[in-house]
Design a protein around this motif. Sequence first.
Motif, mmCIF file in Angstrom:
data_model
loop_
_atom_site.group_PDB
_atom_site.id
_atom_site.type_symbol
_atom_site.label_atom_id
_atom_site.label_comp_id
_atom_site.label_asym_id
_atom_site.label_seq_id
_atom_site.Cartn_x
_atom_site.Cartn_y
_atom_site.Cartn_z
ATOM 1 N N LYS A 312 0.398 0.600 2.127
ATOM 2 C CA LYS A 312 -0.030 -0.485 1.233
ATOM 3 C C LYS A 312 0.566 -1.819 1.679
ATOM 4 O O LYS A 312 -0.113 -2.853 1.688
ATOM 5 N N SER A 313 1.843 -1.775 2.068
ATOM 6 C CA SER A 313 2.484 -3.025 2.519
ATOM 7 C C SER A 313 1.855 -3.524 3.816
ATOM 8 O O SER A 313 1.698 -4.739 4.010
ATOM 9 N N LEU A 314 1.467 -2.600 4.700
ATOM 10 C CA LEU A 314 0.822 -2.999 5.957
ATOM 11 C C LEU A 314 -0.576 -3.548 5.699
ATOM 12 O O LEU A 314 -1.014 -4.508 6.340
ATOM 13 N N SER A 324 -6.475 -1.145 13.153
ATOM 14 C CA SER A 324 -7.571 -0.447 12.490
ATOM 15 C C SER A 324 -6.986 0.421 11.383
ATOM 16 O O SER A 324 -5.758 0.555 11.264
ATOM 17 N N ILE A 325 -7.848 1.031 10.582
ATOM 18 C CA ILE A 325 -7.371 1.937 9.538
ATOM 19 C C ILE A 325 -6.590 3.094 10.164
ATOM 20 O O ILE A 325 -5.552 3.510 9.634
ATOM 21 N N LYS A 345 -5.962 8.109 -1.318
ATOM 22 C CA LYS A 345 -6.823 8.106 -2.505
ATOM 23 C C LYS A 345 -6.214 8.922 -3.636
ATOM 24 O O LYS A 345 -6.348 8.569 -4.814
ATOM 25 N N ASN A 346 -5.530 10.024 -3.293
ATOM 26 C CA ASN A 346 -4.873 10.834 -4.328
ATOM 27 C C ASN A 346 -3.800 10.047 -5.075
ATOM 28 O O ASN A 346 -3.606 10.223 -6.278
ATOM 29 N N PRO A 352 -8.063 3.600 1.689
ATOM 30 C CA PRO A 352 -7.378 2.435 2.276
ATOM 31 C C PRO A 352 -8.310 1.228 2.436
ATOM 32 O O PRO A 352 -7.904 0.085 2.188
ATOM 33 N N SER A 353 -9.552 1.482 2.849
ATOM 34 C CA SER A 353 -10.508 0.385 3.032
ATOM 35 C C SER A 353 -10.810 -0.299 1.703
ATOM 36 O O SER A 353 -10.885 -1.539 1.630
#
Length: 362
Positions: A312-314, A324-325, A345-346, A352-353
């Motif tokens: 999340k921080s990245l 990229s993801i 997602k969990n 992430p996108s």
Amino acid sequence: MSTLVPILIFSSLTFFSFLSIVNPRKVNRKANLWFGITILLWSTFWIEEAAKLADWPIVDPNLVNAILFLQFFTPLTLYISIIFFTNPNHKIKKTGLVFLITPLLYGTVLFLQAEISLNTYPLTLGLSLAHSLFYISFSLFKIRKHQKKNQDFSSDTKEIDLEWLKYTIVMILTITIVADILKTTSYYSSLSLYLDYTILITVYSSGYYLIKQKEIFPIDKKQREDVLSINGQDLHINRKRRLFSEEKLVELKSGLNRFMIEKEPYLDNEINLASLSNQLGLSSHQLSFVINNGFDENFFNFVNRHRVEKAKSLLLSNLSDKYSILGIAFESGFNSKTSFNTTFKNFTGQTPSEFKKNSSVL
């Protein structure tokens, strides 16, 4: 072509049996040995087709009965292999001889059938079905239990959850049931080839995942014993069996939290309970107690929560434009895009996108 497919099934099974027994990677040794025996026994269901191709028809009733007797052990050896996959330290005790009662009964019935020409087909069929369903049910139960418990010691369960083995068992069971139903109809001869193709695909996919299968538990004997002692214990049992006082637990929890933030050991995508406990100077059992009771989490969630926070921080930083993801996943300690997306997602309810897109809007 109708003859070639069964021959391919037989030869493929014997080949994968050889690979499993020889076990060149030396992983899950006992489990691979018993699974190799299982595959070898499974191959005998197509031995008649192989014998016909070699102009060696099986006509001796005693030989046929001997093959049928060996085939009867297939569900049992499968169950034993799964026991060792889920607990490599398992010891086969003398009391285990009780599991030989049904095979011996089956063998006796086959002998009587050959000696006195008694029609025992309904009895042998009933024994085979009961025997197979019993061990297949317990095999699936063992795998399901393992899948629930391996989060106690691993941060990435995809490579050790034995999902491929579960699907193999379900596929074999489904194909067998469909084949038995079709045998009572006029459609069997026209559809049997498609069933053989399905079996062949199942054999190759199972062989692929068998070869890929990693060592499930730590190699080090002490670490393995520690992990196995934890595996199967739920959170409530750990709370009752206190290893530390409340004051010591608070101290260890604080130290562990600080270690995770400062050292970021979760960036190692192969980190497990044993390796992290070594870094902290604790036993696997002690570390599991701290995580379960201090953070109210299992090891899997504890490590992946830190990975998700790192991701999340990245994603919120300028680095998200450079990576990229998949790059973000690797930088956060995940070893694949699939596991990254699923775990992220969990924890967050978003991929992430989606998280990156929604955060940029805000």
